[in-house]
Design an enzyme around this catalytic site. Sequence first.
Site, PDB file in Angstrom:
ATOM      1  N   ARG A 164     -15.348  -3.092   5.244  1.00 13.54           N
ATOM      2  CA  ARG A 164     -14.974  -4.398   4.227  1.00 13.54           C
ATOM      3  C   ARG A 164     -16.226  -5.141   3.923  1.00 13.54           C
ATOM      4  O   ARG A 164     -17.311  -4.684   4.514  1.00 13.54           O
ATOM      5  CB  ARG A 164     -13.928  -5.239   5.236  1.00 13.54           C
ATOM      6  CG  ARG A 164     -12.681  -4.418   5.514  1.00 13.54           C
ATOM      7  CD  ARG A 164     -11.611  -4.316   4.125  1.00 13.54           C
ATOM      8  NE  ARG A 164     -10.619  -3.644   4.390  1.00 13.54           N
ATOM      9  CZ  ARG A 164     -10.058  -2.299   4.483  1.00 13.54           C
ATOM     10  NH1 ARG A 164     -11.176  -1.529   4.044  1.00 13.54           N
ATOM     11  NH2 ARG A 164      -9.050  -1.788   4.466  1.00 13.54           N
ATOM     12  N   TRP A 169     -11.439  -8.221  11.237  1.00 18.88           N
ATOM     13  CA  TRP A 169     -10.671  -7.746  10.162  1.00 18.88           C
ATOM     14  C   TRP A 169      -9.085  -7.824  10.469  1.00 18.88           C
ATOM     15  O   TRP A 169      -8.323  -8.230   9.744  1.00 18.88           O
ATOM     16  CB  TRP A 169     -10.998  -6.144   9.752  1.00 18.88           C
ATOM     17  CG  TRP A 169      -9.973  -5.518   8.737  1.00 18.88           C
ATOM     18  CD1 TRP A 169      -9.982  -6.031   7.372  1.00 18.88           C
ATOM     19  CD2 TRP A 169      -8.828  -4.724   8.968  1.00 18.88           C
ATOM     20  NE1 TRP A 169      -8.975  -5.335   6.846  1.00 18.88           N
ATOM     21  CE2 TRP A 169      -8.294  -4.352   7.748  1.00 18.88           C
ATOM     22  CE3 TRP A 169      -8.318  -4.153  10.117  1.00 18.88           C
ATOM     23  CZ2 TRP A 169      -7.157  -3.622   7.707  1.00 18.88           C
ATOM     24  CZ3 TRP A 169      -7.311  -3.015   9.948  1.00 18.88           C
ATOM     25  CH2 TRP A 169      -6.741  -2.891   8.862  1.00 18.88           C
ATOM     26  N   HIS A 201      -1.789   1.904   9.493  1.00 22.16           N
ATOM     27  CA  HIS A 201      -2.569   1.857   8.606  1.00 22.16           C
ATOM     28  C   HIS A 201      -3.564   3.257   8.511  1.00 22.16           C
ATOM     29  O   HIS A 201      -2.636   4.215   8.674  1.00 22.16           O
ATOM     30  CB  HIS A 201      -3.629   0.760   9.013  1.00 22.16           C
ATOM     31  CG  HIS A 201      -4.209   0.211   7.584  1.00 22.16           C
ATOM     32  ND1 HIS A 201      -5.333   0.935   7.005  1.00 22.16           N
ATOM     33  CD2 HIS A 201      -4.169  -1.063   7.074  1.00 22.16           C
ATOM     34  CE1 HIS A 201      -5.749   0.134   5.888  1.00 22.16           C
ATOM     35  NE2 HIS A 201      -5.191  -0.995   5.979  1.00 22.16           N
ATOM     36  N   ASN A 251       0.685  -1.154   0.052  1.00 21.47           N
ATOM     37  CA  ASN A 251       0.108  -0.172  -0.023  1.00 21.47           C
ATOM     38  C   ASN A 251       0.777   1.282  -0.095  1.00 21.47           C
ATOM     39  O   ASN A 251       0.177   2.395  -0.219  1.00 21.47           O
ATOM     40  CB  ASN A 251      -0.978  -0.063   1.228  1.00 21.47           C
ATOM     41  CG  ASN A 251      -2.259  -0.769   0.935  1.00 21.47           C
ATOM     42  OD1 ASN A 251      -2.318  -1.428  -0.083  1.00 21.47           O
ATOM     43  ND2 ASN A 251      -3.070  -0.949   1.955  1.00 21.47           N
ATOM     44  N   GLU A 301      -2.391  -0.250  -8.172  1.00 21.76           N
ATOM     45  CA  GLU A 301      -3.788  -0.439  -7.806  1.00 21.76           C
ATOM     46  C   GLU A 301      -4.425   0.876  -7.581  1.00 21.76           C
ATOM     47  O   GLU A 301      -5.583   1.259  -8.150  1.00 21.76           O
ATOM     48  CB  GLU A 301      -3.956  -1.278  -6.585  1.00 21.76           C
ATOM     49  CG  GLU A 301      -5.434  -1.655  -6.095  1.00 21.76           C
ATOM     50  CD  GLU A 301      -5.482  -2.115  -4.511  1.00 21.76           C
ATOM     51  OE1 GLU A 301      -6.076  -3.308  -4.353  1.00 21.76           O
ATOM     52  OE2 GLU A 301      -4.694  -1.816  -3.641  1.00 21.76           O
ATOM     53  N   SER A 307       2.525  -2.048   4.950  1.00 21.23           N
ATOM     54  CA  SER A 307       3.327  -3.022   5.451  1.00 21.23           C
ATOM     55  C   SER A 307       4.806  -2.450   4.931  1.00 21.23           C
ATOM     56  O   SER A 307       5.861  -2.835   5.515  1.00 21.23           O
ATOM     57  CB  SER A 307       3.021  -4.433   4.579  1.00 21.23           C
ATOM     58  OG  SER A 307       3.011  -4.120   3.222  1.00 21.23           O
ATOM     59  N   ASP A 359      -7.724 -11.776  -5.239  1.00 20.12           N
ATOM     60  CA  ASP A 359      -7.756 -10.773  -4.353  1.00 20.12           C
ATOM     61  C   ASP A 359      -7.854 -11.124  -2.911  1.00 20.12           C
ATOM     62  O   ASP A 359      -7.198 -10.872  -1.969  1.00 20.12           O
ATOM     63  CB  ASP A 359      -8.481  -9.750  -4.663  1.00 20.12           C
ATOM     64  CG  ASP A 359      -8.559  -8.283  -3.986  1.00 20.12           C
ATOM     65  OD1 ASP A 359      -7.506  -7.900  -3.610  1.00 20.12           O
ATOM     66  OD2 ASP A 359      -9.438  -7.845  -3.670  1.00 20.12           O
TER      67      ASP A 359
HETATM   68  C1  LIG Z   1      -6.142  -6.874   7.805  1.00 19.20           C
HETATM   69  C2  LIG Z   1      -5.105  -6.038   7.220  1.00 19.20           C
HETATM   70  C3  LIG Z   1      -5.106  -5.962   6.012  1.00 19.20           C
HETATM   71  C4  LIG Z   1      -3.776  -5.054   5.625  1.00 19.20           C
HETATM   72  N1  LIG Z   1      -3.668  -4.912   4.186  1.00 19.20           N
HETATM   73  C5  LIG Z   1      -2.533  -4.372   3.800  1.00 19.20           C
HETATM   74  C6  LIG Z   1      -2.355  -4.437   2.460  1.00 19.20           C
HETATM   75  O1  LIG Z   1      -3.228  -4.534   1.680  1.00 19.20           O
HETATM   76  N2  LIG Z   1      -1.292  -3.554   2.135  1.00 19.20           N
HETATM   77  C7  LIG Z   1      -0.055  -3.137   3.074  1.00 19.20           C
HETATM   78  O2  LIG Z   1       0.676  -2.782   2.490  1.00 19.20           O
HETATM   79  N3  LIG Z   1      -0.479  -3.036   4.263  1.00 19.20           N
HETATM   80  C8  LIG Z   1      -1.629  -3.860   4.786  1.00 19.20           C
HETATM   81  N4  LIG Z   1      -1.857  -3.841   5.832  1.00 19.20           N
HETATM   82  C9  LIG Z   1      -1.033  -3.219   6.950  1.00 19.20           C
HETATM   83  C10 LIG Z   1       0.346  -4.101   7.523  1.00 19.20           C
HETATM   84  O3  LIG Z   1      -0.152  -5.436   7.780  1.00 19.20           O
HETATM   85  C11 LIG Z   1       0.855  -3.327   8.816  1.00 19.20           C
HETATM   86  O4  LIG Z   1       1.026  -2.149   8.336  1.00 19.20           O
HETATM   87  C12 LIG Z   1       2.199  -3.932   9.278  1.00 19.20           C
HETATM   88  O5  LIG Z   1       2.091  -5.532   9.321  1.00 19.20           O
HETATM   89  C13 LIG Z   1       2.570  -3.490  10.599  1.00 19.20           C
HETATM   90  O6  LIG Z   1       3.791  -3.776  10.799  1.00 19.20           O
HETATM   91  P1  LIG Z   1       4.004  -4.276  12.629  1.00 19.20           P
HETATM   92  O7  LIG Z   1       5.532  -4.975  12.544  1.00 19.20           O
HETATM   93  O8  LIG Z   1       3.870  -3.040  13.124  1.00 19.20           O
HETATM   94  O9  LIG Z   1       3.061  -5.208  12.978  1.00 19.20           O
HETATM   95  P2  LIG Z   1       2.805  -6.868  12.774  1.00 19.20           P
HETATM   96  O10 LIG Z   1       3.423  -7.129  11.437  1.00 19.20           O
HETATM   97  O11 LIG Z   1       1.313  -7.034  12.843  1.00 19.20           O
HETATM   98  O12 LIG Z   1       3.878  -7.471  13.597  1.00 19.20           O
HETATM   99  C14 LIG Z   1       3.692  -7.544  15.007  1.00 19.20           C
HETATM  100  C15 LIG Z   1       4.341  -8.711  15.761  1.00 19.20           C
HETATM  101  O13 LIG Z   1       4.336  -8.546  17.184  1.00 19.20           O
HETATM  102  C16 LIG Z   1       4.318 -10.013  17.657  1.00 19.20           C
HETATM  103  N5  LIG Z   1       3.612  -9.894  18.919  1.00 19.20           N
HETATM  104  C17 LIG Z   1       2.393  -9.109  19.265  1.00 19.20           C
HETATM  105  N6  LIG Z   1       2.379  -9.412  20.483  1.00 19.20           N
HETATM  106  C18 LIG Z   1       3.545  -9.927  21.194  1.00 19.20           C
HETATM  107  C19 LIG Z   1       3.995 -10.107  22.392  1.00 19.20           C
HETATM  108  N7  LIG Z   1       3.295 -10.087  23.611  1.00 19.20           N
HETATM  109  N8  LIG Z   1       5.076 -10.730  22.482  1.00 19.20           N
HETATM  110  C20 LIG Z   1       5.952 -11.277  21.284  1.00 19.20           C
HETATM  111  N9  LIG Z   1       5.372 -10.887  19.959  1.00 19.20           N
HETATM  112  C21 LIG Z   1       4.498 -10.100  20.257  1.00 19.20           C
HETATM  113  C22 LIG Z   1       3.434 -10.627  16.509  1.00 19.20           C
HETATM  114  O14 LIG Z   1       3.456 -12.058  16.769  1.00 19.20           O
HETATM  115  C23 LIG Z   1       4.009 -10.049  15.219  1.00 19.20           C
HETATM  116  O15 LIG Z   1       5.082 -10.856  14.838  1.00 19.20           O
HETATM  117  C24 LIG Z   1      -2.947  -4.575   6.595  1.00 19.20           C
HETATM  118  C25 LIG Z   1      -3.313  -4.906   7.774  1.00 19.20           C
HETATM  119  C26 LIG Z   1      -4.161  -5.591   8.316  1.00 19.20           C
HETATM  120  C27 LIG Z   1      -4.509  -5.585   9.833  1.00 19.20           C
END
Ligand SMILES: Cc1cc2nc3c(=O)[nH]c(=O)nc-3n(C[C@H](O)[C@H](O)[C@H](O)COP(=O)(O)OP(=O)(O)OC[C@H]3O[C@@H](n4cnc5c(N)ncnc54)[C@H](O)[C@@H]3O)c2cc1C
Length: 625
Positions: A247, A216, A387, A62, A126, A434, A350
């Site tokens: 959604r 979601w 997000h 995204n 997209e 992501s 998708d």
């Molecule tokens: C439903 C959905 C759809 C999405 N669609 C898109 C898309 O189409 N395109 C796009 O680019 N982005 C998309 N995103 C956004 C993207 O997924 C997030 O921006 C990204 O994953 C955030 O990264 P993060 O590392 O902060 O969290 P995450 O990737 O969620 O990682 C969090 C990590 O913390 C760990 N964790 C949590 N609690 C604990 C704990 N207490 N102890 C140890 N480990 C823990 C988890 O296991 C995980 O490994 C979407 C998100 C969601 C929820």
Amino acid sequence: MANFETVQVETDLLILGGGMASCGAAVEAAYWAKKNGLKVTLVDKAAVDRSGAVAMGLSAINQYVGLKEGDNTVDDYVNYVKQDLMGVARDDLVASIARHVDGSVHLFEKWGLPIWKAEDGGYVHEGRWQLMINGESYKVIVAEAAKNHLGTENIYERVFIVGPVMDGDKCVGAYGFSVREEKFYIFKARAVFCAMGGAVHVFKPRSSGEGLGRAWYPPWNSGSSTYFTLKAGAEQTCQEVRFIPVRFKDAYGPVGAWFLLFKSRATNAFGGEYMVERRDELENWKPYGLAKPIPANLRNWLGMLDIMEGKGPIYMRTEEALQKIADEYKDDPKAHKKKVKELEAEAWEDFLDMTISQAILWAASDVQPEEKSSEIAAAEPYFIGSHSGASGAWVSGPEDLAPPEYFWGYENMTTVKGLFAAGDATGASSHKFSSGSHAEGRIAGKAAIRYIVNENPAMPTVDDATIEALKAKALKPLDLFEEHKDFTSQTDVNPNYILPKMYMFRLQKLMDEYAGGVGAQFTTSKVLCERALELLELLKEDSDHLAASSLHELMRCWENYHRTYQAEAHVRTMLFREETRWPGYYFRADFPKIDNDNWLCFVNCTMDPETEEWTMLKRDILPMK
Ligand SMILES: Cc1cc2nc3c(=O)[nH]c(=O)nc-3n(C[C@H](O)[C@H](O)[C@H](O)COP(=O)(O)OP(=O)(O)OC[C@H]3O[C@@H](n4cnc5c(N)ncnc54)[C@H](O)[C@@H]3O)c2cc1C
């Protein structure tokens, strides 16, 4: 006390979480650590290959700015984010991510992620910022790179992090337990990076018993980032900015490809198009309501007005959109047939790339998208600062972009020394998604190594008494269950303890009814927030009696404990901000209008880790240098 082995791990940089931000941090930090003879360790409650929000895969990246291609500038992205967040975002943080994000996307491609290519060899977009991918293995690919850089001996999977280890005002580690073996962990580190995602199931989901857990946002992120940073004493920002995605109803399938790629319309049950019929409402939310693109919360709001007037359900007009695209080929029956097949495949893929359950629901309910519209609906509120929400820790910006008020030495360091954050764990820098979370993790990972090299903090010592106290606290729910389980014939009903599922239902009910959940049409007020705080206080008293019959349930106890603090930060911040700025996310019935004179600012908060007293404050929105 439960008889668990105590495992102590010493490292230079401790990465908490194994999601997108952490994988970015791992790759970058490992590179700089190697140059300086330092050790980097990563801990995830799950398995890095399939953990976090990208676990199931994604169908689009995204955030891609396209700097090399000359498609957009960093300023374009900053303006886009500011507009979508109704004026409330940190320019310096958004710009810092925007200038690095393309680099992360190019790395993903190099590591093997298939990104769709157009006939001219360029990426298939997209929308303006989004790239189409074959993303069912997205996380596996990104995780593999992180693992290769760190070495598997430096990765602890299936270890749940409970909370921070502090040395005065410095964060020097974390404690937690294995969710598979009877082991308690103490991690000691010279710097800590926190990226444990956002939070789901703080609010009651639309799904009840029949689909419990379906939401979601994936069920495994439970507010650990907020709890961890709060308990370390770190200032938080934008904790009122929840995200409510619209959604496909019940299985939460993504709508991006439908709106952006297939150019589908959404209409109410009577065929009315709320984005057209309710255009005048946007006047009430100017300047943002009148600028483009219309903020996500306002788009939600216009649809919600239809629902509240009894014009629902709202439908995605899939059959109409596919027909329109295929019609371009109507003079050539063979090409037309081929195009229809291609569109059908793209529509199903998708979902299969990232929300398989939506494809299953379509199949189970005989939906052919080329023949029949599908319902869409606003989901329940989530906390996802990466997000379209914005909640998270208040962090330092980069020296060359941040005004002095936003800079304290190291990019992405929270207000606590030695504690860095990224992804959903940081606030006021939405729309990183992501790719941007990965890029932000890289920025923070590099800064954390610089902090270790420059400040040269000593390897902490944690005395045995402290370790024993943390262990007793972490394992208490197991002890409580063991002590009282025979008091009743049914272990789930017992006056001496509360099981995590029941506790979660209580939390969700109060948040739903008083803090603007689905059941309250996302509406709250001063009186309702104050009542929510009273009930949260009572719930917190009972959290002392959370009990666990197994390791799995111990994790559930702590997840819910973490959620409670996420809930409290949210309610307190909504209560403090006396206006409605993001209708469609939440509506303050007692202050139903936007008030730029008084509230075009960040609302931040801190919690005293010892007394748990909260302080609320306003911070100015300042331009970057
Ligand atoms: C439903 C959905 C759809 C999405 N669609 C898109 C898309 O189409 N395109 C796009 O680019 N982005 C998309 N995103 C956004 C993207 O997924 C997030 O921006 C990204 O994953 C955030 O990264 P993060 O590392 O902060 O969290 P995450 O990737 O969620 O990682 C969090 C990590 O913390 C760990 N964790 C949590 N609690 C604990 C704990 N207490 N102890 C140890 N480990 C823990 C988890 O296991 C995980 O490994 C979407 C998100 C969601 C929820």
